[in-house]
Design an enzyme around this catalytic site. Structure first.
Site, short mmCIF file in Angstrom:
data_model
loop_
_atom_site.label_atom_id
_atom_site.label_comp_id
_atom_site.label_asym_id
_atom_site.label_seq_id
_atom_site.Cartn_x
_atom_site.Cartn_y
_atom_site.Cartn_z
N SER A 247 0.79 -1.24 0.00
CA SER A 247 0.00 0.00 0.00
C SER A 247 0.82 1.29 0.00
O SER A 247 0.27 2.37 -0.17
CB SER A 247 -0.96 0.02 1.20
OG SER A 247 -0.25 0.05 2.42
N LYS A 292 -6.19 5.11 8.11
CA LYS A 292 -5.06 5.86 7.58
C LYS A 292 -5.39 7.35 7.47
O LYS A 292 -4.53 8.21 7.73
CB LYS A 292 -4.65 5.30 6.22
CG LYS A 292 -4.12 3.88 6.30
CD LYS A 292 -3.68 3.34 4.96
CE LYS A 292 -3.09 1.94 5.08
NZ LYS A 292 -2.56 1.43 3.82
#
Length: 350
Positions: A247, A292
């Site tokens: 990611s 996040k």
């Protein structure tokens, strides 16, 4: 009064025992594991890809003049807690924004913790390679394929070494790890392939018989991990440990472009983000993006770059002081930041 005291005492014993059971992960003196089959996902560390960790550049580039970095291009992560007791799971569910998920989503059935860790590490190395390719393509710098590691007891053992440059397979030129993987996956275990390579400026060829992939006997395996490196004297190294998965790819690629091109892609601002990166520069979705976004906002980021496919989940974090920009490619991420910095039109997740 004595009867009441006895009643309260005996009534408290089961409660004390229950409280003890939900607070320990193993019965003392036994191998009985009392941890529950759930994991907790929450905001993890956020790291500036333009900065340093433990005195070392997160991304070090040699062989080229580098532009001075400004502001932040932070990669974001998700923390995962496992091996929890029932009371710990309940506590995180009641008093934090963590997401409670079945443990199978972290450790798929049939895979050990070591196998999952190795898979994540491999995905991280692959994302580094893709980040380099995407950045070099954006900057019009040619790349070539380099061997990173040779797996033990594989078809490539004793043939290739780390640092070898792969040139072609069965006469077909390869310029990315994806090119090599595509050719190998088109073969069957037991098939022979001829690989042209370069070692210490000397070109050679070797014919190798492919073996079975350990997780799928029908899939051919060569047994090397590869990454793309610039054909010029430019060397790109990624110096993060203990972080796995793909990611961080987009943020790595942005940092490489930023260091090798004039001006600050982020306009000197604090930008964070996430997303996989493909060799062609396309940005893909990831998991845990709401955590996040929260981590980036808590760290003081002004802008967050979200894969377009993750927009709805990103906005579920209900960001207040951070602008979430929608991106689906490396070039669009750069264009979006430029538009934001110049006060022009840009696309947000909504």
């Amino acid at each position: 009064m004595n009867r009441r005291i006895k009643t309260l005492t005996w009534g408290a014993i089961p409660l004390v025992l229950l409280a003890s059971l939900v607070s320990i992960d193993r019965i003392p003196g036994t191998n009985i594991n009392l941890s529950v089959p759930y994991a907790a996902e929450g905001p993890g560390p956020t790291i500036n890809t333009l900065g340093q960790v433990d005195g070392e550049d997160v991304i070090s580039i040699r062989g080229a003049d580098l532009d001075e970095a400004e502001g932040n291009l932070n990669m974001t992560t998700v923390s995962v807690r496992t091996g929890m007791t029932l009371s710990q799971v309940l506590s995180r569910w009641l008093f934090t924004d963590d997401t409670i998920i079945p443990i199978e989503q972290v450790f798929p059935p049939g895979q050990s913790a070591e196998e999952v860790e190795e898979s994540n590490r491999s995905a991280f190395v692959s994302s580094e390679s893709s980040a380099t390719i995407a950045a070099m393509n954006y900057l019009d710098i040619p790349v070539e394929v380099e061997v990173v590691e040779v797996l033990k007891d594989s078809a490539a053992t004793g043939v290739f070494e780390a640092g070898d440059k792969l040139l072609d397979i069965d006469g077909t030129a390869i310029s990315t790890p994806g090119d090599a993987q595509k050719i190998v996956r088109s073969k069957a275990p037991g098939d022979a392939i001829t690989i042209g390579y370069e070692r210490n400026d000397r070109k050679s060829q070797e014919t190798i018989t492919l073996r079975e992939h350990p997780s799928d006997p029908a899939v051919a395996l060569l047994g090397i991990s590869m990454m793309s490196v610039p054909m010029s004297d430019i060397e790109v190294d990624y110096n993060l440990e203990d972080i796995g998965g793909p990611s961080a790819g987009m943020m790595f690629s942005l940092a490489v472009v930023d260091k090798l091109s004039p001006g600050a892609l982020n306009g000197g601002k604090f930008v964070a983000g996430t997303g996989t990166i493909a060799e062609d520069g396309s940005v893909g979705p990831i998991g845990g993006i709401a955590h996040k976004v929260r981590a980036a906002e808590d760290a003081g980021a002004e802008v967050f770059l979200s894969p377009a496919a993750n927009c709805a989940e990103a906005m579920s974090a209900k960001p207040e002081s951070i602008t979430v920009l929608k991106v689906d490619s490396l070039s669009q991420a750069i264009d979006q930041m430029a538009a934001y910095n110049q006060g022009a039109d840009y696309q947000t997740c909504s």
